[in-house]
Design a protein around this motif. Structure first.
Motif, PDB file in Angstrom:
ATOM      1  N   ALA A  74      90.227 -54.612 -11.382  1.00 13.99           N
ATOM      2  CA  ALA A  74      91.638 -54.583 -11.008  1.00 13.99           C
ATOM      3  C   ALA A  74      92.046 -55.968 -10.509  1.00 13.99           C
ATOM      4  N   ASP A  75      93.312 -56.299 -10.679  1.00 17.17           N
ATOM      5  CA  ASP A  75      93.808 -57.598 -10.218  1.00 17.17           C
ATOM      6  C   ASP A  75      93.749 -57.675  -8.696  1.00 17.17           C
ATOM      7  N   PRO A  76      93.390 -58.842  -8.152  1.00 18.81           N
ATOM      8  CA  PRO A  76      93.373 -59.003  -6.693  1.00 18.81           C
ATOM      9  C   PRO A  76      94.794 -59.130  -6.147  1.00 18.81           C
ATOM     10  N   ALA A  77      94.922 -59.071  -4.844  1.00 14.89           N
ATOM     11  CA  ALA A  77      96.231 -59.232  -4.205  1.00 14.89           C
ATOM     12  C   ALA A  77      96.641 -60.700  -4.263  1.00 14.89           C
ATOM     13  N   GLY A  78      97.928 -60.964  -4.053  1.00 14.52           N
ATOM     14  CA  GLY A  78      98.412 -62.336  -3.991  1.00 14.52           C
ATOM     15  C   GLY A  78      98.722 -62.948  -5.344  1.00 14.52           C
ATOM     16  N   LEU A  79      98.997 -62.131  -6.352  1.00 11.88           N
ATOM     17  CA  LEU A  79      99.307 -62.656  -7.678  1.00 11.88           C
ATOM     18  C   LEU A  79     100.786 -63.016  -7.772  1.00 11.88           C
ATOM     19  N   TYR A  80     101.139 -63.743  -8.825  1.00 12.42           N
ATOM     20  CA  TYR A  80     102.533 -64.104  -9.060  1.00 12.42           C
ATOM     21  C   TYR A  80     103.393 -62.850  -9.203  1.00 12.42           C
ATOM     22  N   GLU A  81     104.585 -62.907  -8.682  1.00 11.48           N
ATOM     23  CA  GLU A  81     105.586 -61.880  -8.932  1.00 11.48           C
ATOM     24  C   GLU A  81     106.196 -62.190 -10.304  1.00 11.48           C
ATOM     25  N   PRO A  82     106.832 -61.224 -10.977  1.00 15.91           N
ATOM     26  CA  PRO A  82     107.399 -61.494 -12.303  1.00 15.91           C
ATOM     27  C   PRO A  82     108.345 -62.693 -12.348  1.00 15.91           C
ATOM     28  N   ASP A  83     109.124 -62.909 -11.299  1.00 19.11           N
ATOM     29  CA  ASP A  83     110.061 -64.037 -11.305  1.00 19.11           C
ATOM     30  C   ASP A  83     109.393 -65.370 -10.966  1.00 19.11           C
ATOM     31  N   GLU A  84     108.141 -65.339 -10.521  1.00 17.94           N
ATOM     32  CA  GLU A  84     107.411 -66.563 -10.172  1.00 17.94           C
ATOM     33  C   GLU A  84     106.480 -67.043 -11.286  1.00 17.94           C
ATOM     34  N   MET A  85     106.348 -66.263 -12.345  1.00 16.84           N
ATOM     35  CA  MET A  85     105.387 -66.579 -13.407  1.00 16.84           C
ATOM     36  C   MET A  85     105.655 -67.961 -14.003  1.00 16.84           C
ATOM     37  N   PRO A  86     104.594 -68.786 -14.164  1.00 17.31           N
ATOM     38  CA  PRO A  86     104.778 -70.088 -14.808  1.00 17.31           C
ATOM     39  C   PRO A  86     104.999 -69.925 -16.314  1.00 17.31           C
ATOM     40  N   ALA A  87     105.406 -71.000 -16.954  1.00 15.45           N
ATOM     41  CA  ALA A  87     105.637 -70.976 -18.402  1.00 15.45           C
ATOM     42  C   ALA A  87     104.321 -70.703 -19.134  1.00 15.45           C
ATOM     43  N   VAL A  88     104.418 -70.095 -20.315  1.00 14.00           N
ATOM     44  CA  VAL A  88     103.233 -69.772 -21.116  1.00 14.00           C
ATOM     45  C   VAL A  88     102.433 -71.044 -21.419  1.00 14.00           C
ATOM     46  N   GLU A  89     103.124 -72.149 -21.688  1.00 11.20           N
ATOM     47  CA  GLU A  89     102.437 -73.411 -21.980  1.00 11.20           C
ATOM     48  C   GLU A  89     101.593 -73.856 -20.785  1.00 11.20           C
ATOM     49  N   THR A  90     102.113 -73.653 -19.568  1.00  5.65           N
ATOM     50  CA  THR A  90     101.365 -74.014 -18.353  1.00  5.65           C
ATOM     51  C   THR A  90     100.123 -73.148 -18.225  1.00  5.65           C
ATOM     52  N   ILE A  91     100.269 -71.855 -18.523  1.00  7.90           N
ATOM     53  CA  ILE A  91      99.125 -70.929 -18.444  1.00  7.90           C
ATOM     54  C   ILE A  91      98.084 -71.296 -19.490  1.00  7.90           C
ATOM     55  N   GLU A  92      98.543 -71.596 -20.726  1.00  5.29           N
ATOM     56  CA  GLU A  92      97.607 -71.979 -21.787  1.00  5.29           C
ATOM     57  C   GLU A  92      96.858 -73.246 -21.415  1.00  5.29           C
ATOM     58  N   THR A  93      97.548 -74.228 -20.852  1.00  5.13           N
ATOM     59  CA  THR A  93      96.907 -75.481 -20.442  1.00  5.13           C
ATOM     60  C   THR A  93      95.871 -75.217 -19.358  1.00  5.13           C
ATOM     61  N   ALA A  94      96.224 -74.380 -18.373  1.00  3.82           N
ATOM     62  CA  ALA A  94      95.295 -74.060 -17.290  1.00  3.82           C
ATOM     63  C   ALA A  94      94.069 -73.323 -17.816  1.00  3.82           C
ATOM     64  N   ALA A  95      94.285 -72.357 -18.728  1.00  2.95           N
ATOM     65  CA  ALA A  95      93.155 -71.599 -19.291  1.00  2.95           C
ATOM     66  C   ALA A  95      92.243 -72.504 -20.105  1.00  2.95           C
TER      67      ALA A  95
END
Length: 159
Positions: free
Chosen positions: A46-67
């Motif tokens: 299960a996902d841990p606490a303290g994750l991004y809220e839907p309105d705080e999600m970074p751009a997909v490109e940022t997530i892809e770069t981080a991954a």
């Protein structure tokens, strides 16, 4: 007796070949069983606490770069750990001293860890039951996936 005459690497190779032959035989006898075995997904925590809220999600490109960076760094760390273990295997057997331009010595560790054998003994001696344990944090994993044709970006939140 054969194990005594072969190196561990040869034994692993032979075991691998035996596994491949067994898979080939199973694929002839019951091919659906092999597909069913491979279809089981890895356990997902299960996902841990303290994750991004839907309105705080970074751009997909940022997530892809981080991954991508995480995967690259994790791969480098694994390779570095293998190299470190191989070098440590040699260095651990050396007595303290100077070897060429390198000084080999040991220092006491400042880290401490609970003595589980002693804790278990105390719990048993006092009838306290099993030693309480807690789960470790889930490991973060990244995996590159193929995007289906016609989809510009892939964003999904799975539970």
């Amino acid at each position: 007796m054969l194990n005594l005459l072969t190196s561990p690497r040869t034994a692993r190779t032979v075991r691998g070949l035996i596994g491949t032959i067994a898979d080939a035989a199973r694929s002839v006898i019951n091919p659906a069983a092999l597909v069913a075995d491979q279809a089981e997904p890895a356990t997902v925590e299960a996902d841990p606490a303290g994750l991004y809220e839907p309105d705080e999600m970074p751009a997909v490109e940022t997530i892809e770069t981080a991954a991508r960076e995480y995967e690259r760094a994790a791969d480098q760390a694994r390779r570095a750990d293998r190299g470190k273990r191989a070098a440590k295997k040699v260095l651990d057997k050396l007595p303290a001293g100077v070897y060429g331009t390198w000084r080999i010595f040991r220092t006491p560790s400042s880290r401490q860890t609970p003595d589980l054998a002693e804790i278990t003994r105390i719990f048993k001696a006092n009838g306290l039951g099993p030693v309480p344990m807690k789960e470790c944090a889930a490991s973060l994993k990244v995996e590159r996936v193929e995007v289906a044709a016609g989809i510009e970006t892939l964003t999904a939140v799975t539970v």
